[in-house]
Design an enzyme around this catalytic site. Sequence first.
Site, PDB file in Angstrom:
ATOM      1  N   ARG A 187      -4.326   8.911  11.146  1.00  0.00           N
ATOM      2  CA  ARG A 187      -5.015   7.627  11.098  1.00  0.00           C
ATOM      3  C   ARG A 187      -6.446   7.795  11.587  1.00  0.00           C
ATOM      4  NH1 ARG A 187      -2.209   2.034  12.758  1.00  0.00           N
ATOM      5  NH2 ARG A 187      -3.866   0.633  12.160  1.00  0.00           N
TER       6      ARG A 187
ATOM      7  N   ARG B 233       1.994  -4.812  17.588  1.00  0.00           N
ATOM      8  CA  ARG B 233       2.927  -4.512  16.513  1.00  0.00           C
ATOM      9  C   ARG B 233       3.536  -5.834  16.080  1.00  0.00           C
ATOM     10  NH1 ARG B 233       4.873   0.244  15.365  1.00  0.00           N
ATOM     11  NH2 ARG B 233       4.477   1.202  17.379  1.00  0.00           N
TER      12      ARG B 233
ATOM     13  N   LYS C 112       2.000   4.446   1.762  1.00  0.00           N
ATOM     14  CA  LYS C 112       1.926   4.855   3.169  1.00  0.00           C
ATOM     15  C   LYS C 112       1.677   6.360   3.185  1.00  0.00           C
ATOM     16  CE  LYS C 112       4.262   4.691   7.570  1.00  0.00           C
ATOM     17  NZ  LYS C 112       3.782   6.014   7.941  1.00  0.00           N
TER      18      LYS C 112
ATOM     19  N   LYS D 138       6.675  -1.444   7.576  1.00  0.00           N
ATOM     20  CA  LYS D 138       6.732  -0.145   6.904  1.00  0.00           C
ATOM     21  C   LYS D 138       8.108   0.100   6.317  1.00  0.00           C
ATOM     22  CE  LYS D 138       6.884   1.899  11.528  1.00  0.00           C
ATOM     23  NZ  LYS D 138       6.047   2.493  12.565  1.00  0.00           N
TER      24      LYS D 138
ATOM     25  N   ASP E  23       0.839  -1.198   0.000  1.00  0.00           N
ATOM     26  CA  ASP E  23       0.000   0.000   0.000  1.00  0.00           C
ATOM     27  C   ASP E  23       0.873   1.246   0.000  1.00  0.00           C
ATOM     28  OD1 ASP E  23      -2.601  -0.920   0.230  1.00  0.00           O
ATOM     29  OD2 ASP E  23      -2.678  -0.758   2.416  1.00  0.00           O
TER      30      ASP E  23
ATOM     31  N   PHE F 125      -7.768   1.569   4.174  1.00  0.00           N
ATOM     32  CA  PHE F 125      -6.883   0.417   3.998  1.00  0.00           C
ATOM     33  C   PHE F 125      -7.305  -0.833   4.768  1.00  0.00           C
ATOM     34  CE2 PHE F 125      -4.598   3.352   6.956  1.00  0.00           C
ATOM     35  CZ  PHE F 125      -4.628   2.588   8.117  1.00  0.00           C
TER      36      PHE F 125
ATOM     37  N   ARG G 127      -5.586   7.683  16.155  1.00  0.00           N
ATOM     38  CA  ARG G 127      -4.579   6.656  16.479  1.00  0.00           C
ATOM     39  C   ARG G 127      -4.567   6.361  17.980  1.00  0.00           C
ATOM     40  NH1 ARG G 127      -0.893   4.273  18.370  1.00  0.00           N
ATOM     41  NH2 ARG G 127       1.234   3.901  17.667  1.00  0.00           N
TER      42      ARG G 127
HETATM   43  P1  ATP Z   1       3.056   3.454  14.540  1.00  0.00           P
HETATM   44  O1  ATP Z   1       1.669   3.905  14.213  1.00  0.00           O
HETATM   45  O2  ATP Z   1       3.464   2.205  13.817  1.00  0.00           O
HETATM   46  O3  ATP Z   1       3.394   3.477  15.980  1.00  0.00           O
HETATM   47  P2  ATP Z   1       3.900   5.994  13.733  1.00  0.00           P
HETATM   48  O4  ATP Z   1       2.652   6.556  14.268  1.00  0.00           O
HETATM   49  O5  ATP Z   1       5.202   6.580  14.136  1.00  0.00           O
HETATM   50  O6  ATP Z   1       4.038   4.454  13.956  1.00  0.00           O
HETATM   51  P3  ATP Z   1       4.535   5.449  11.135  1.00  0.00           P
HETATM   52  O7  ATP Z   1       5.765   4.782  11.598  1.00  0.00           O
HETATM   53  O8  ATP Z   1       4.760   6.580  10.241  1.00  0.00           O
HETATM   54  O9  ATP Z   1       3.677   6.038  12.231  1.00  0.00           O
HETATM   55  O10 ATP Z   1       3.585   4.317  10.464  1.00  0.00           O
HETATM   56  C1  ATP Z   1       2.349   3.842  10.837  1.00  0.00           C
HETATM   57  C2  ATP Z   1       1.186   4.714  10.422  1.00  0.00           C
HETATM   58  O11 ATP Z   1       1.105   4.846   9.010  1.00  0.00           O
HETATM   59  C3  ATP Z   1      -0.166   4.152  10.752  1.00  0.00           C
HETATM   60  O12 ATP Z   1      -0.497   4.363  12.101  1.00  0.00           O
HETATM   61  C4  ATP Z   1      -1.108   4.878   9.797  1.00  0.00           C
HETATM   62  O13 ATP Z   1      -1.565   6.068  10.398  1.00  0.00           O
HETATM   63  C5  ATP Z   1      -0.208   5.282   8.655  1.00  0.00           C
HETATM   64  N1  ATP Z   1      -0.585   4.710   7.347  1.00  0.00           N
HETATM   65  C6  ATP Z   1      -0.582   5.399   6.199  1.00  0.00           C
HETATM   66  N2  ATP Z   1      -0.932   4.643   5.163  1.00  0.00           N
HETATM   67  C7  ATP Z   1      -1.188   3.409   5.644  1.00  0.00           C
HETATM   68  C8  ATP Z   1      -1.600   2.182   5.051  1.00  0.00           C
HETATM   69  N3  ATP Z   1      -1.813   2.068   3.755  1.00  0.00           N
HETATM   70  N4  ATP Z   1      -1.760   1.115   5.878  1.00  0.00           N
HETATM   71  C9  ATP Z   1      -1.562   1.219   7.197  1.00  0.00           C
HETATM   72  N5  ATP Z   1      -1.165   2.367   7.808  1.00  0.00           N
HETATM   73  C10 ATP Z   1      -0.972   3.451   7.050  1.00  0.00           C
END
Ligand code: ATP
Length: 598
Positions: free
Chosen positions: A266, A428, A261, A434, A259, A351, A281
Amino acid sequence: MKFKLIAEYFDRLEKISSRIQLTSLLSDLFKNTDREVIDKVVYLIQGRLWPDFTGMPEIGMGEKFLIKAVAMAYGNKEEEVEKLYKSVGDLGEVAYSLRSKVKGVSILSFVGGSQEAGELEVTEVYNELVKIATSTGEGSRDIKIRIFAGLIKKATPIEAKYLVRFVEGRLRLGIGDATVLDALAITYGGSADYRPIVERAYNLRADLGDIARIIATEGIEKLKNISPTPGIPIRPMLAERLPDPEEIMEKMNGKALVDYKYDGERAQIHKSGDKVTIFSRRMENITDQYIDVTEYVKQSVKGDNFIVEGEIVPVDPESGEMRPFQELMHRRRKNNIAEAIKEYPVNLFLFDLMLFNGEDYTTKPLPERRAKLEEALTSNDKIYIASHIIADNVDKLKNYFYQAISEGAEGVMVKSIGPDSIYQAGSRGWLWIKLKRDYQSEMADTVDLVVVGAFYGKGKRGGKFSSLLMAAYNPEKDVFETVCKVASGFSDQELDELQRKINELRREQKHPRVVSDMIPDVWVSPTLVAEVIGAEITISPLHTCCRNEKGGLSIRFPRFIRWRDDKSPEDATTNQEIMEMYSKQLKKIEEKPVDENI
Ligand code: ATP
């Protein structure tokens, strides 16, 4: 059930710093709790009246109101209470000592009731606190003060102390969700072995009070069969990270859904009947900020009730191109949200799908969830399924990654499509990995760390907090372990803000969930999460994260990037992740050809 019992337990819990003892004492409290009020007791322990996601108001009584109420309750002058507060530094203790000085029942008779001190029921206390929280508008200030004064007048000294601290938002018992889950498993399941069942239920319905009520009144069997419910958030599934596409494809057994990102916010979107609710989130109710999104969903996703997930991304009103996620901040301002909605339009990229027409999809593999999502959605220029491909080799993944970046995405999310690719709520794992744009640093990714202490600056920054002691989360022990001291990266404005934030959360002693050898100038309750980047991870004798006989792990040259208000402390980077980053780094160094270092 008498509130006095709870206050007495609070007093004992507060003095404990070992997690094991906390759990066992909490379980003891649950054993002595009437099953009908267990949900209220759980909320009170968490220092709240209801879960955040309900969007219900907080108590809303500041220090000034409380001083007035204490003075009114015990027949003191406000100045007296204020003076005592200044010298003692804790309004709860002030209430305790003033209440202790009020002698006999006679003084209570003017309260307007015959109730003896120590007779307060939990339900009565809870209902009065609800009245305080929900009284709004003209005259509500006086109503709040009067109700609270009435309550602490009937209270014993120890009850008064904890009621004041509760209302002030300073009930720092050091009990995290994980400890409550353990204590519930022990109390109602019979042993900590039942923790996975309780935890799974909580992951699917993130309302601790509700989970406690179900297990206490309907038993552990009922919890086993719990499914998501529209209106109660699901704890989000999270991704692991890897910097190397080859390694990612290996982990995915050669085939995966890839996908885009998106870099936005979120959104977990619930629909039940005509009602659409959006959770962040952190599982806060953000519906009001995205009324436009609720409309898009109503129009474009069919189904009577469902829970879907996606990323809300700001877009340019003219071109429709993606804009930096910071623009979503405008949606947070309370007044004139309607204008912000018009000025800063958004798109929604869906997603995942976790519930559809009453059927739990969290246990189904990703291809089935996505098929249902695609079937339910009629895309338009506001709402889409996340751009994706199925990649079956490394080159496809790499090319799609570059395409994603060129279109303004942050990278890609690589997702398992195997038979076990369920929606792992609240955890997780390697089902999602990612792959993000590289940062100009040795560290492949930023980390999210929790502030646990602060140090005063020297010279120009003298007298001001200018560096922060930061910690990673250790979910196994439910504690925060230090990894670095961050002193750079703050703008002047951020530094000013920092003073306020720290002053609100400072405490005399180390928080029981903090593990630190360093002693900062002030300790800070683990609440604030900041995104930090550093040069590398090294072994250090100073820090407690991942400590073994060689030392702990620490981040060298850390730099503050931004606050992560959308994360709770338990969402911070874990000790395990820091360890993985460290191992990766070692591997990278070993792999470097020797002459590259010359
Ligand atoms: P995490 O949510 O894993 O703790 P984070 O908030 O620091 O980490 P990232 O490391 O940037 O965020 O990656 C996760 C976030 O990416 C998800 O919480 C979601 O908001 C976002 N995201 C964007 N596109 C997608 C996708 N296609 N599928 C899942 N998540 C996605």
